[in-house]
Design a protein around this motif. Structure first.
Motif, short mmCIF file in Angstrom:
data_model
loop_
_atom_site.label_atom_id
_atom_site.label_comp_id
_atom_site.label_asym_id
_atom_site.label_seq_id
_atom_site.Cartn_x
_atom_site.Cartn_y
_atom_site.Cartn_z
N TRP A 12 28.26 95.68 42.63
CA TRP A 12 28.14 94.27 42.25
C TRP A 12 29.40 93.51 42.64
CZ3 TRP A 12 27.89 92.32 36.48
CH2 TRP A 12 27.61 90.94 36.48
N ILE A 24 23.79 86.30 39.08
CA ILE A 24 23.54 87.67 38.65
C ILE A 24 22.09 88.08 38.91
CG2 ILE A 24 23.12 86.94 36.26
CD1 ILE A 24 24.29 89.64 35.36
N ARG A 25 21.15 87.17 38.76
CA ARG A 25 19.75 87.51 39.01
C ARG A 25 19.55 87.91 40.48
NH1 ARG A 25 14.47 86.28 37.03
NH2 ARG A 25 12.97 86.05 38.73
N ALA A 28 21.13 91.28 41.19
CA ALA A 28 20.28 92.37 40.70
C ALA A 28 19.15 92.67 41.68
CB ALA A 28 19.72 92.01 39.33
N GLU A 29 18.56 91.63 42.25
CA GLU A 29 17.48 91.84 43.23
C GLU A 29 18.01 92.57 44.46
OE1 GLU A 29 16.02 87.92 43.91
OE2 GLU A 29 14.78 87.88 42.10
N VAL A 33 18.07 96.57 40.90
CA VAL A 33 18.15 96.89 39.48
C VAL A 33 17.76 95.63 38.70
CG1 VAL A 33 19.95 98.64 39.74
CG2 VAL A 33 20.60 96.25 39.33
N SER A 34 17.67 95.76 37.39
CA SER A 34 17.35 94.60 36.57
C SER A 34 18.62 93.81 36.26
CB SER A 34 16.69 95.03 35.26
OG SER A 34 17.64 95.73 34.46
N GLU A 35 18.44 92.54 35.91
CA GLU A 35 19.57 91.71 35.49
C GLU A 35 20.23 92.31 34.25
OE1 GLU A 35 20.46 87.13 34.01
OE2 GLU A 35 18.59 87.57 35.07
N GLU A 37 20.59 95.45 33.46
CA GLU A 37 21.46 96.58 33.81
C GLU A 37 22.81 96.10 34.35
OE1 GLU A 37 19.03 100.08 35.68
OE2 GLU A 37 17.83 98.23 35.83
N LEU A 38 22.79 95.05 35.17
CA LEU A 38 24.05 94.51 35.66
C LEU A 38 24.89 93.96 34.52
CD1 LEU A 38 23.72 92.57 39.04
CD2 LEU A 38 24.50 94.90 38.60
N GLN A 39 24.25 93.15 33.67
CA GLN A 39 24.99 92.53 32.57
C GLN A 39 25.60 93.59 31.66
OE1 GLN A 39 26.59 89.68 32.11
NE2 GLN A 39 24.72 88.43 32.07
N ARG A 131 14.19 91.95 32.18
CA ARG A 131 14.09 90.58 32.68
C ARG A 131 14.57 89.60 31.62
NH1 ARG A 131 12.13 89.64 37.53
NH2 ARG A 131 10.80 91.19 38.54
#
Length: 352
Positions: A12, A24-25, A28-29, A33-35, A37-39, A131
């Motif tokens: 990231w 961030i969205r 993630a794409e 991964v999902s948003e 998981e990053l957050q 999501r």
């Protein structure tokens, strides 16, 4: 932090050096991964996990004063500025009315964070698939003492980085015998006395919205060109027609009753950029658009709805409505104009 999460965080950060300002969205794409998981890689670094008592949390939002609430789906972002009134309803349903106008499905809320991103503070909530459902941002008029008290009450004991959402199922449209349900659908449709009864009718018949529109006769619902959605907003601004605009995901329906004023296109996004309301609509994602008419005790209620290629709702439009009164005549004129200019069936007939 385990090795996989450390690698995700590094990937990231590398993306951000290559694309400064990347949301961030979108990151993630790109990273598949999902948003969520990053957050969650940032827990302890400006991100704090919240307890899962989300209904109780929402009951306290009225203390914050002015905030900006953001709800989105894949192709629409809906942002309203104002104060939360008292939460109505019982778990798992909640209802806010007023400046902040939401229908909330708390059974879909599985994760929550407070996020301190540069100079922006927010509470962010996610479904079990990672999501984003709803984000609540502090503004310069937010009561920050109340914000800190709310955080203190609902911050979780466990602040270990990382979350593992469930795999997201694909959206399934109705695959049964449409002729078998058509008579029940039409019968239930014509018996409605309130537009809110429509959701119950669809649940009873296990139908999705777009399939229902495809099934009934044209005088109840018919398709129009997708370009009609942008034209609707543009016409509402020119004709000074206040709209009700609904954007939904699994966990919330967020509504704004607003007359569009400042409109702007930025690439694929068509935007309303007004003082207390912003809408960002990715018009390239609109696959079908519909004019829908439903009976109520106050007369026919007209809506315009847009769906993506999977048949999922992007946005719904109504004219501003007052309970006990028929819908606005200027809204009906606007929709009649859309039907004349963007009628699918007329255009198809002309092309043969």
């Amino acid at each position: 932090m385990d090795t996989n999460m450390h690698q995700l965080e590094q990937a990231w950060q590398l993306l951000l050096t290559q694309q400064p300002g990347l949301r961030i969205r979108n990151a993630a794409e790109l990273l598949h991964v999902s948003e969520l998981e990053l957050q969650a890689t940032q827990i302890g670094k400006g991100v704090a996990r919240l307890k899962s008592d989300f209904f109780q949390f929402a009951q306290q939002l009225t203390q914050l004063g002015e905030v900006m609430s953001l709800a989105r789906n894949a192709h629409a972002v809906h942002e309203t500025v104002g104060e939360f009134a008292k939460l109505k309803g019982k778990f798992p349903m909640g209802l806010f009315l007023g400046d902040q106008d939401q229908r909330i499905f708390f059974s879909q809320w599985h994760y929550g964070f407070e996020v301190h991103d540069k100079d922006r503070l927010s509470f962010q909530f996610f479904d079990r698939y990672g999501r984003a459902i709803m984000k609540i941002y502090a503004t310069k008029n937010t009561d920050m003492n109340a914000w800190q008290q709310l955080l203190g009450e609902f911050v979780a004991e466990d602040q270990t980085p990382g979350e593992q959402p469930e795999p997201e199922p694909e959206f399934e449209r109705f695959s049964g015998d449409l002729q078998g349900v058509k008579s029940n659908l039409v019968e239930g449709w014509l018996k409605m006395t309130d537009v809110h009864q429509f959701h119950g009718l669809l649940r009873k018949l296990d139908l999705d919205r777009q399939t229902a529109f495809e099934t009934v006769d044209n005088h109840l619902a018919h398709s129009i060109q997708t370009e009609a959605i942008e034209a609707l907003i543009d016409s509402a601004a020119k004709m000074e027609v206040p709209l009700m605009m609904f954007v939904a995901n699994r966990g919330v329906v967020q509504i704004a009753t607003h007359q569009p004023e400042k409109l702007m296109r930025t690439g694929p996004w068509f935007n309303i950029l007004d003082k207390n309301f912003n809408l960002h609509l990715d018009t390239t994602g609109i696959h079908t658009a519909w004019v829908v008419r439903r009976p109520t005790k106050d007369g026919t209620v007209t809506a315009v709805e847009a769906f993506d290629a999977q048949g999922q709702s992007i946005i719904q439009f109504f004219g501003q409505r007052i309970e006990g009164q028929e819908e606005r005549h200027d809204w009906r004129r606007l929709v009649d104009q859309l039907e004349t200019n963007f009628n699918h069936h007329v255009l198809q007939a002309q092309s043969h």
